[in-house]
Each structure stands twice: as C-alpha cells, then as structure tokens.
Design a protein around this motif. Structure first.
Motif, PDB file in Angstrom:
ATOM      1  N   SER A   4       0.823  -1.207   0.000  1.00 44.24           N
ATOM      2  CA  SER A   4       0.000   0.000   0.000  1.00 44.24           C
ATOM      3  C   SER A   4       0.856   1.255   0.000  1.00 44.24           C
ATOM      4  O   SER A   4       0.548   2.237  -0.691  1.00 44.24           O
ATOM      5  CB  SER A   4      -0.933  -0.002   1.218  1.00 44.24           C
ATOM      6  OG  SER A   4      -1.793  -1.120   1.196  1.00 44.24           O
ATOM      7  N   PRO A  25      -4.061   4.282  -1.674  1.00 43.85           N
ATOM      8  CA  PRO A  25      -4.024   2.940  -2.291  1.00 43.85           C
ATOM      9  C   PRO A  25      -5.402   2.318  -2.447  1.00 43.85           C
ATOM     10  O   PRO A  25      -5.552   1.372  -3.217  1.00 43.85           O
ATOM     11  CB  PRO A  25      -3.149   2.139  -1.324  1.00 43.85           C
ATOM     12  CG  PRO A  25      -3.170   2.898  -0.046  1.00 43.85           C
ATOM     13  CD  PRO A  25      -3.340   4.335  -0.397  1.00 43.85           C
ATOM     14  N   THR A  67      -2.532  -3.004  -5.498  1.00 41.98           N
ATOM     15  CA  THR A  67      -2.074  -3.351  -4.152  1.00 41.98           C
ATOM     16  C   THR A  67      -2.030  -4.862  -3.956  1.00 41.98           C
ATOM     17  O   THR A  67      -1.061  -5.409  -3.417  1.00 41.98           O
ATOM     18  CB  THR A  67      -2.995  -2.712  -3.105  1.00 41.98           C
ATOM     19  OG1 THR A  67      -3.059  -1.292  -3.310  1.00 41.98           O
ATOM     20  CG2 THR A  67      -2.488  -2.983  -1.692  1.00 41.98           C
TER      21      THR A  67
END
Length: 280
Positions: free
Chosen positions: A108, A119, A126
């Motif tokens: 993230s 994110p 991610t």
C-alpha cells in the motif's frame, strides 16, 4: 618429522571428510589470509586494487555460501520442531500472519508513492504487489536471522575462550575443542557481513523494481480512457478520485511520475457539456 607428517595427513583426511560448509569456510580463510599477507608485505599497494578486491570477493562469496548452507540446516531443524510441537506451529502461524499483514501495508505504501493517491483507489495493484513485497519482507526477516547468527557466533567464541582459559588454569580440566571451531566462528562473521552487505544493496534495487511494476500495472489495468473527463482518448487514461476530481495519466508523461489531478465533477458524465466544450 614423521609425527608432523602424520598430523598433516590426519588434517588432510579430516578436511576431505568434512562438510561442504567447512570446505568453503577453509577457502574463505585461505583467501583472507592471503589478502592480509599481501597488505602487510606491500602496504603501498592500494586495497582497492584488482588483486585485493578479487581475494576479498572470493572470501566473501565462499563464507556467504557456507552461511547459507548453515541457515538451510537450521531451517530444516526448525521444520522438525514445527512438526513435533503445536506451540512452535502456532508461533510460526502468528509470524506468517504478521508478515502477510506487513507485506500488504508495504505494498500500500508503494502504491501511494508511485501514484500520489490513496491505495484504496488501486486495490488490484495493491493485491498484485503484496506477494512481491513479501519477498522484500523475507529479506528483512533474513536480516534478523543474521543478528541471531552474530549472537550465536559470539556465544560460541566466548565458550571456546573460557574452555581454553580453564585448561590453562586447571591442567586436569580435559577438553578437546573441535578442530574447526575457530575457523567457523571467524568465517561465519565474515559471511554475515558479506550477505548483509549484499542484501542492503539488493533491497533498494528491488524496491525500485516494485515501484516500476506497480506504476505500469496501475496505469494499464486500473485506469481507463473512455470517460467524459478524458480530453484525448488516445493519449490519456484516468481514474476518479472523488466526486469532484480525477487522476489522469498521459502517454507524454514521464515514467513513474505522480498522476495529474484534474477537476471534473462526477455529474459531467450525466449530461452533455454546454456549448460542446470539453470539460475542464
């Protein structure tokens, strides 16, 4: 003379019967001694010369490989403990959960750095980076193992010295240290230094590679070109940040640069733009 010859032959036989890590440690020790002799005989020669670097490189590589062999042996022993004890299994499960959580957090952070956005806007990027980030976490865990190796080497060296002192103070105190104890302790420290230095060099490169992969994945698979807020569908791609702004990337944009923020209300796509103007 015959006694010395017998001792030499006994040493050679024991060396041939020794494990692979002992042989590699021996090679590292000999090259390290050769480097020291060269530095003493010719102090004017720079230590960064080709010969000096070659000797140090051989010593570092041989000791590092030996240490990796030992770490593999320790990992096998840990696996045996894991199969024999539920407590060890529970501890490993907890550590694995923590490592996965840390990997997701690290991924993230990387997504935030390469996009300049939260994110949460790039969930697939991610998720894609999380298993790759786990390798970087593994390198950090290995660094912790090296600290434990340092402690183990220090304890073994201290015990060896204490036994030597006890033998001097108490002649009746009989102890026979293993032939390779001093060699293993000293060369293990060199191996720790070599592997730690290598990992410190690899981690920044690996992080840069993760950022590059993440930027390409986010731009290619999580941003789209067909939207009223896109000025040129052939050059731009975007993702909506909130109801008022979008994040835009252009083909003319430099690689791995933060995404452009553009004001474009969400209602733009619900009605034609007045006067046929492109939304700004």
């Amino acid at each position: 003379m015959n006694k010395r010859l017998n001792n030499l032959m006994e040493f050679a036989i024991e060396w041939m019967e020794a494990s692979l890590c002992i042989k590699l440690y021996s090679v590292a020790m000999m090259t390290a001694i050769a480097w020291v002799i060269g530095a003493v005989i010719e102090p004017q020669r720079p230590l960064t010369g080709p010969l000096s670097l070659a000797l140090l490189g051989v010593a570092a590589i041989a000791s590092g490989l030996s240490l990796l062999i030992e770490i593999h042996a320790w990992a096998t022993r840990l696996k045996t403990w894991q199969e024999a004890s539920w407590l060890v299994r529970g501890t490993f499960a907890g550590l694995l959960t923590m490592a996965l959580a840390f990997s997701a957090a690290y991924a993230s952070t990387l997504v935030n750095e390469i996009t300049g956005a939260p994110p949460s806007l790039f969930p697939y990027t991610t998720a894609f980076l999380t298993p790759l980030a786990a390798l970087a976490v593994l390198l950090m865990v290995v660094m912790v193992v090296y600290v434990l190796v340092f402690a183990h080497a220090f304890v073994m060296g201290t015990l060896s010295m204490l036994m030597g002192v006890m033998k001097i103070i108490l002649p009746k105190f009989k102890t026979k240290a293993a032939r390779w104890v001093t060699l293993v302790i000293s060369m293990r420290l060199l191996g720790v230094f070599a592997l730690a230095s290598g990992i410190l060099q690899i981690i920044p490169w690996y992080e840069t590679a993760l950022k590059s992969i993440g930027w390409l994945f986010a731009v290619r698979y999580e941003m789209y070109a067909h939207d009223p807020c896109v000025r040129n569908t052939e050059l731009e791609r975007l993702i909506r940040s909130d109801d008022e702004t979008v994040l835009v990337v252009s083909r003319d944009q430099s690689f791995m640069t933060p995404l452009e923020r553009r004001r474009c209300p969400k209602t733009t796509g619900l009605a034609p733009a007045s006067g046929g103007q492109t939304p700004q």
